[in-house]
Design a protein around this motif. Structure first.
Motif, mmCIF file in Angstrom:
data_model
loop_
_atom_site.group_PDB
_atom_site.id
_atom_site.type_symbol
_atom_site.label_atom_id
_atom_site.label_comp_id
_atom_site.label_asym_id
_atom_site.label_seq_id
_atom_site.Cartn_x
_atom_site.Cartn_y
_atom_site.Cartn_z
ATOM 1 N N ALA A 1 0.829 -1.206 0.000
ATOM 2 C CA ALA A 1 0.000 0.000 0.000
ATOM 3 C C ALA A 1 0.861 1.252 0.000
ATOM 4 C CB ALA A 1 -0.929 0.006 1.203
ATOM 5 N N GLN A 2 2.046 1.172 0.602
ATOM 6 C CA GLN A 2 2.913 2.335 0.708
ATOM 7 C C GLN A 2 3.778 2.531 -0.536
ATOM 8 O OE1 GLN A 2 2.538 4.453 3.293
ATOM 9 N NE2 GLN A 2 0.899 3.080 3.857
ATOM 10 N N ALA A 3 3.716 1.598 -1.480
ATOM 11 C CA ALA A 3 4.569 1.665 -2.659
ATOM 12 C C ALA A 3 4.344 2.938 -3.467
ATOM 13 C CB ALA A 3 4.339 0.437 -3.536
ATOM 14 N N GLY A 4 3.141 3.478 -3.504
ATOM 15 C CA GLY A 4 2.845 4.684 -4.271
ATOM 16 C C GLY A 4 3.067 5.976 -3.516
ATOM 17 N N CYS A 5 3.585 5.897 -2.308
ATOM 18 C CA CYS A 5 3.779 7.100 -1.476
ATOM 19 C C CYS A 5 4.938 7.946 -1.979
ATOM 20 C CB CYS A 5 4.070 6.712 -0.032
ATOM 21 S SG CYS A 5 2.687 5.982 0.820
ATOM 22 N N GLN A 6 4.775 9.239 -1.832
ATOM 23 C CA GLN A 6 5.883 10.164 -2.037
ATOM 24 C C GLN A 6 6.302 10.703 -0.680
ATOM 25 O OE1 GLN A 6 5.609 13.330 -4.883
ATOM 26 N NE2 GLN A 6 4.590 12.065 -6.413
ATOM 27 N N LYS A 7 7.595 10.885 -0.503
ATOM 28 C CA LYS A 7 8.154 11.407 0.753
ATOM 29 C C LYS A 7 9.048 12.588 0.402
ATOM 30 C CE LYS A 7 11.740 10.018 3.961
ATOM 31 N NZ LYS A 7 12.592 8.906 4.383
ATOM 32 N N GLN A 8 8.922 13.670 1.173
ATOM 33 C CA GLN A 8 9.748 14.850 0.962
ATOM 34 C C GLN A 8 10.073 15.487 2.308
ATOM 35 O OE1 GLN A 8 8.786 17.816 -1.902
ATOM 36 N NE2 GLN A 8 7.536 16.431 -3.130
ATOM 37 N N PRO A 9 11.171 16.230 2.366
ATOM 38 C CA PRO A 9 11.413 17.015 3.575
ATOM 39 C C PRO A 9 10.369 18.122 3.679
ATOM 40 C CG PRO A 9 13.195 17.333 1.969
ATOM 41 C CD PRO A 9 12.238 16.348 1.391
ATOM 42 N N ILE A 10 10.004 18.454 4.899
ATOM 43 C CA ILE A 10 9.051 19.544 5.124
ATOM 44 C C ILE A 10 9.704 20.850 4.697
ATOM 45 C CG2 ILE A 10 7.854 20.886 6.903
ATOM 46 C CD1 ILE A 10 7.496 18.292 8.465
ATOM 47 N N GLY A 11 8.957 21.646 3.962
ATOM 48 C CA GLY A 11 9.448 22.956 3.566
ATOM 49 C C GLY A 11 9.058 23.994 4.607
ATOM 50 N N SER A 12 10.045 24.579 5.265
ATOM 51 C CA SER A 12 9.748 25.613 6.260
ATOM 52 C C SER A 12 9.180 26.837 5.574
ATOM 53 C CB SER A 12 11.015 26.001 7.029
ATOM 54 O OG SER A 12 11.372 24.985 7.914
ATOM 55 N N ALA A 13 8.311 27.516 6.267
ATOM 56 C CA ALA A 13 7.739 28.754 5.749
ATOM 57 C C ALA A 13 8.111 29.869 6.723
ATOM 58 C CB ALA A 13 6.235 28.616 5.559
ATOM 59 N N GLN A 14 7.187 30.265 7.593
ATOM 60 C CA GLN A 14 7.446 31.369 8.511
ATOM 61 C C GLN A 14 7.950 30.896 9.872
ATOM 62 O OE1 GLN A 14 3.472 32.817 7.823
ATOM 63 N NE2 GLN A 14 4.260 34.673 6.862
ATOM 64 N N GLU A 15 8.128 29.598 10.057
ATOM 65 C CA GLU A 15 8.683 29.055 11.291
ATOM 66 C C GLU A 15 9.756 28.041 10.921
ATOM 67 O OE1 GLU A 15 5.925 27.724 14.239
ATOM 68 O OE2 GLU A 15 4.657 29.489 14.033
ATOM 69 N N ALA A 16 10.578 27.664 11.879
ATOM 70 C CA ALA A 16 11.677 26.724 11.628
ATOM 71 C C ALA A 16 11.232 25.283 11.845
ATOM 72 C CB ALA A 16 12.853 27.070 12.524
ATOM 73 N N VAL A 17 10.169 24.876 11.150
ATOM 74 C CA VAL A 17 9.661 23.510 11.254
ATOM 75 C C VAL A 17 10.447 22.627 10.294
ATOM 76 C CG1 VAL A 17 7.633 22.035 10.978
ATOM 77 C CG2 VAL A 17 7.377 24.335 11.900
ATOM 78 N N THR A 18 10.883 21.470 10.776
ATOM 79 C CA THR A 18 11.600 20.508 9.946
ATOM 80 C C THR A 18 10.959 19.140 10.096
ATOM 81 O OG1 THR A 18 13.169 20.013 11.717
ATOM 82 C CG2 THR A 18 13.794 21.761 10.172
ATOM 83 N N GLY A 19 11.377 18.208 9.253
ATOM 84 C CA GLY A 19 10.869 16.844 9.337
ATOM 85 C C GLY A 19 10.586 16.281 7.966
ATOM 86 N N LYS A 20 9.641 15.320 7.922
ATOM 87 C CA LYS A 20 9.298 14.630 6.684
ATOM 88 C C LYS A 20 7.795 14.696 6.460
ATOM 89 C CE LYS A 20 11.196 11.060 8.477
ATOM 90 N NZ LYS A 20 11.630 9.757 8.884
ATOM 91 N N ALA A 21 7.424 14.721 5.180
ATOM 92 C CA ALA A 21 6.010 14.710 4.799
ATOM 93 C C ALA A 21 5.793 13.575 3.809
ATOM 94 C CB ALA A 21 5.622 16.043 4.173
ATOM 95 N N PHE A 22 4.619 12.964 3.888
ATOM 96 C CA PHE A 22 4.267 11.841 3.023
ATOM 97 C C PHE A 22 2.883 12.073 2.429
ATOM 98 C CE2 PHE A 22 6.922 10.431 6.479
ATOM 99 C CZ PHE A 22 7.823 9.550 5.911
ATOM 100 N N VAL A 23 2.714 11.728 1.163
ATOM 101 C CA VAL A 23 1.393 11.694 0.528
ATOM 102 C C VAL A 23 1.287 10.344 -0.166
ATOM 103 C CG1 VAL A 23 -0.090 12.661 -1.271
ATOM 104 C CG2 VAL A 23 1.163 14.178 0.243
ATOM 105 N N CYS A 24 0.193 9.641 0.126
ATOM 106 C CA CYS A 24 0.004 8.281 -0.373
ATOM 107 C C CYS A 24 -1.337 8.153 -1.087
ATOM 108 C CB CYS A 24 0.065 7.280 0.778
ATOM 109 S SG CYS A 24 1.577 7.384 1.761
ATOM 110 N N PRO A 25 -1.337 8.263 -2.430
ATOM 111 C CA PRO A 25 -2.580 8.037 -3.167
ATOM 112 C C PRO A 25 -2.834 6.536 -3.300
ATOM 113 C CG PRO A 25 -0.834 8.673 -4.682
ATOM 114 C CD PRO A 25 -0.249 8.703 -3.303
#
Length: 193
Positions: free
Chosen positions: A27-51
């Motif tokens: 089920a996770q094979a179609g997932c995309q993973k990217q680093p979180i893009g900071s905007a107005q705060e210094a938030v970091t980490g990973k983001a995933f979208v799985c269609p």
């Protein structure tokens, strides 16, 4: 007989666990993973979208959040990613002061989840959009809005922090903006499909 029964139960649990693990991986094979893009705060980490065939799921694993502050996660679907590449505000039919509220936006958005940042400033937030299908060339934007310290004296103000974007670019007052400053964009991660 007792040993055979335990062996059968143990074997069945092992097979079931392996089946669940394999189906999760598929089920996770179609997932995309990217680093979180900071905007107005210094938030970091990973983001995933799985269609998938049943819809789309998304997850943010964030650090650098301000402890005790309210955050909302917004799922933005842009059917034609190229149309928004030159001018994101135009794509949304808005600008930083509210823009043209009668414009028909070239996107759709909705609240995916919310959280109050814990003491360590790290949190995982996720959600699903059942039934959503992504077009070829589309984009999914995961936008995290920061709403400041969680209101502890006014439950309606607290609800606005957790349930609305509090963003003047998408309209006021129905979307939670009663006065400025409202929320800020803590992080934005864009996925292309």
């Amino acid at each position: 007989m007792n040993k055979i029964g335990r062996f059968m139960v143990g074997s069945s649990l092992l097979i079931a666990s392996a089946t669940v693990l394999c189906s999760f991986t598929d089920a996770q094979a179609g997932c995309q993973k990217q680093p979180i893009g900071s905007a107005q705060e210094a938030v970091t980490g990973k983001a995933f979208v799985c269609p998938g065939p049943g819809g789309v799921s998304a997850r943010l694993e964030a650090s650098g959040l301000t402890p005790g502050n309210a955050y909302t996660l917004w799922f933005i679907y842009v059917p034609d990613g190229a149309a928004c590449a030159a001018d994101e505000a135009t794509c949304f039919g808005a600008n930083g002061t509210g823009g043209d509220q009668s414009a028909v936006p070239s996107e759709a958005f909705g609240r995916l989840s919310d959280l109050v940042a814990p003491k360590n400033g790290k949190a995982t937030v996720s959600g699903d959009v059942p039934g959503l299908q992504l077009s070829k060339g589309s984009q999914v934007w995961l936008l995290m809005n920061a709403h400041g310290a969680l209101n502890t004296s006014d439950n309606l103000a607290r609800a606005r922090q957790l349930l609305t974007p509090e963003d003047p670019s998408v309209g006021a007052p129905n979307l939670g903006v009663l006065s400025l400053p409202a929320s800020d964009h803590a992080a934005l991660t864009i996925f292309s499909f």
